[in-house]
Scaffold this motif. Sequence first.
Motif, mmCIF file in Angstrom:
data_model
loop_
_atom_site.group_PDB
_atom_site.id
_atom_site.type_symbol
_atom_site.label_atom_id
_atom_site.label_comp_id
_atom_site.label_asym_id
_atom_site.label_seq_id
_atom_site.Cartn_x
_atom_site.Cartn_y
_atom_site.Cartn_z
ATOM 1 N N UNK A 1 -14.121 -3.245 2.007
ATOM 2 C CA UNK A 1 -13.249 -3.343 1.061
ATOM 3 C C UNK A 1 -13.137 -1.985 0.581
ATOM 4 N N UNK A 2 -12.040 -1.172 0.774
ATOM 5 C CA UNK A 2 -11.878 0.171 0.130
ATOM 6 C C UNK A 2 -10.356 0.466 0.156
ATOM 7 N N UNK A 3 -10.027 1.772 -0.714
ATOM 8 C CA UNK A 3 -8.519 2.191 -0.715
ATOM 9 C C UNK A 3 -8.092 2.490 0.621
ATOM 10 N N UNK A 4 -9.033 2.814 1.599
ATOM 11 C CA UNK A 4 -8.355 2.906 2.981
ATOM 12 C C UNK A 4 -8.095 1.706 3.753
ATOM 13 N N UNK A 5 -8.766 0.618 3.388
ATOM 14 C CA UNK A 5 -8.458 -0.488 3.940
ATOM 15 C C UNK A 5 -7.206 -1.184 3.418
ATOM 16 N N UNK A 6 -6.630 -0.819 2.319
ATOM 17 C CA UNK A 6 -5.632 -1.138 1.483
ATOM 18 C C UNK A 6 -4.479 -0.665 2.139
ATOM 19 N N UNK A 7 -4.457 0.616 2.147
ATOM 20 C CA UNK A 7 -3.508 1.481 2.823
ATOM 21 C C UNK A 7 -3.189 1.159 4.360
ATOM 22 N N UNK A 8 -4.252 0.921 4.911
ATOM 23 C CA UNK A 8 -4.078 0.499 6.497
ATOM 24 C C UNK A 8 -3.579 -0.821 6.585
ATOM 25 N N UNK A 9 -3.775 -1.724 5.423
ATOM 26 C CA UNK A 9 -3.190 -3.209 5.536
ATOM 27 C C UNK A 9 -1.542 -2.899 5.375
ATOM 28 N N UNK A 10 -1.235 -2.083 4.571
ATOM 29 C CA UNK A 10 0.297 -1.773 4.396
ATOM 30 C C UNK A 10 0.824 -1.278 5.656
ATOM 31 N N UNK A 11 0.249 -0.293 6.287
ATOM 32 C CA UNK A 11 0.928 0.114 7.528
ATOM 33 C C UNK A 11 0.943 -1.082 8.719
ATOM 34 N N UNK A 12 -0.204 -1.969 8.760
ATOM 35 C CA UNK A 12 -0.287 -2.947 9.926
ATOM 36 C C UNK A 12 0.797 -4.069 9.496
ATOM 37 N N UNK A 13 0.979 -4.383 8.141
ATOM 38 C CA UNK A 13 2.212 -5.263 7.841
ATOM 39 C C UNK A 13 3.496 -4.978 8.144
ATOM 40 N N UNK A 14 3.817 -3.667 7.889
ATOM 41 C CA UNK A 14 4.979 -2.916 8.246
ATOM 42 C C UNK A 14 5.354 -3.089 9.630
ATOM 43 N N UNK A 15 4.001 -2.480 10.489
ATOM 44 C CA UNK A 15 4.477 -2.371 12.034
ATOM 45 C C UNK A 15 4.468 -3.711 12.504
ATOM 46 N N UNK A 16 3.544 -4.684 12.024
ATOM 47 C CA UNK A 16 3.602 -6.088 12.566
ATOM 48 C C UNK A 16 5.298 -6.473 12.515
ATOM 49 N N UNK A 17 5.693 -6.301 11.070
ATOM 50 C CA UNK A 17 7.093 -6.879 10.734
ATOM 51 C C UNK A 17 8.043 -6.301 11.996
ATOM 52 N N UNK A 18 7.793 -5.125 12.348
ATOM 53 C CA UNK A 18 8.466 -4.622 13.352
ATOM 54 C C UNK A 18 8.430 -5.195 14.624
#
Length: 522
Positions: free
Chosen positions: A87-104
């Motif tokens: 758990x870290x800020x990096x994982x939170x930011x990565x989560x955002x990118x993964x969510x949006x790219x998977x949405x695509x």
Amino acid sequence: MNINALYFAVLFLIPYNVTALNILGIFPYHGKSHFIVFKVYLEELAKRGHNVTVISHFPQATPQERYHDISLSGTLKSIENNLPFRKSYITVLQMGLELTTSGKDNCEVLLANKAVQNIVKEKQKFDVMVMEQFNSDCALGIAYKLQVPVVGISSHVLMPWHYNRLGVPSNPSFVSFHFTDGGTRPTLKQKLERFVLDIYFKTIYYYISQRHNQQTLAKYYDDIPPLEDLARDIKFSLLYHNFILTGSRLFPANVIEVGGFHVKEAKPLTGDLLKFVEEAEHGVIYISFGSVVKSSTMPEDKLKAILESMAEMPQRFIWKWEDQTLLMDKNKLYSSTWLPQVDILGHPKILAFLSHAGMGSTTEALYFGVPIVAMPVSGDQPSNAAAIEESGLGIQLQIEDLTKENLIAAFKTVLDSKFRDKVKLLSKAWHDRPMSPMDTAIYWTEYAARYSNLTFRTAAADLPFYEYHNLDVIAICVVLLLSIGYSFKLIIFKLCCSKMKKDKNVSEHVRKSKISKRTKRE
């Protein structure tokens, strides 16, 4: 006799034919933990006589009457046991990118499916469409082409980009944020985190996922309005919340709490697992980090802390563990790659639950009144963990604070008889509803179909940002105050100038008078 039988059969069939709906369910996200929740609701719709067509990555293994699958299986790898234990800020930011790219990706796979294309091409008739509200609005384009009312449904707390479209307040001072700690009582640091992360998540969602979805839809259909506008037309949003756990929220009338409908009564345990539990003299503590977080990726020092805690506790332990490693003596620990979680939590000898605080697991623990030691990792888990502690269902223990001493102290807290009694009372209150969560979810789904031409959203959902936050009124008030201040200053200035001029004239008159008198004397 045969005539009477036919008469009653006709009477029985009439209401069925009148009330049966054609329902389209679109669930393009490939996360198994989400669909576990939705599947129970969709199958119940079919059991109640509705014809349900479901587009998802998880078709039924055993076909059910009136439940029709359009499978997306195999197009994307299912999200299961793939998140590391950190758990870290990096994982939170990565989560955002993964969510949006998977949405695509979800949108592209959905629209490329031939069966989905045929539904739109043939303009198949549906009374209502149910879609997951998560990382993509692509399904709204299909609803628009079919001219069908939409019910949104989620398996977790609201995503950051859902608040505005539903007209739900998202003040960081008292509203939990999906990806961070703090719950409804955040510190100043946590408020700042929420403010920054809210901007981050909304920005990447609107400019990556939603914009790409709009462009992908345009390749197939040339008349789709802006997806954010279509999102505001969602009739009802069914949230997997319940105020007993998440606290009182300021939801408009078309946002309905239905948390808990996926949990079924526990079945008796069998075999070695039953023997292990029944022979536990001091009860059992259950450990699981869900179907997404891979607990076998846990850092060595954290694993050591848990195992040493187990050794010092008198209870036995059951742990969902993703590999075949023998962690401890089998008389102390029962581990398996898969476990019947509901059946385990429903057994009276289960005393506590060490959990990642996923909404599904948290709901199941609350259903059976099992206290939780919440150790959130990612996604909505930090928000859920805060709700667990604030509600009294359990306590939090952050990953960075995981030591043998801290974990033993946490277990002892939730194992205390007074704490467990409070959790049982909480569970009783959670169950005490005028309508079951499943009945509630189905009622409002059917309601949307019955009144498809009516709009139920709050006026707040249609207001621009500056009006919603009264910035226009504040601006006018500021201008008025500045104008009054300026006018007051101008009046004071003129009065002062007039007085100074008068004083100057008097002084000049006195001076001239003195000069005149002096001249006469001379």
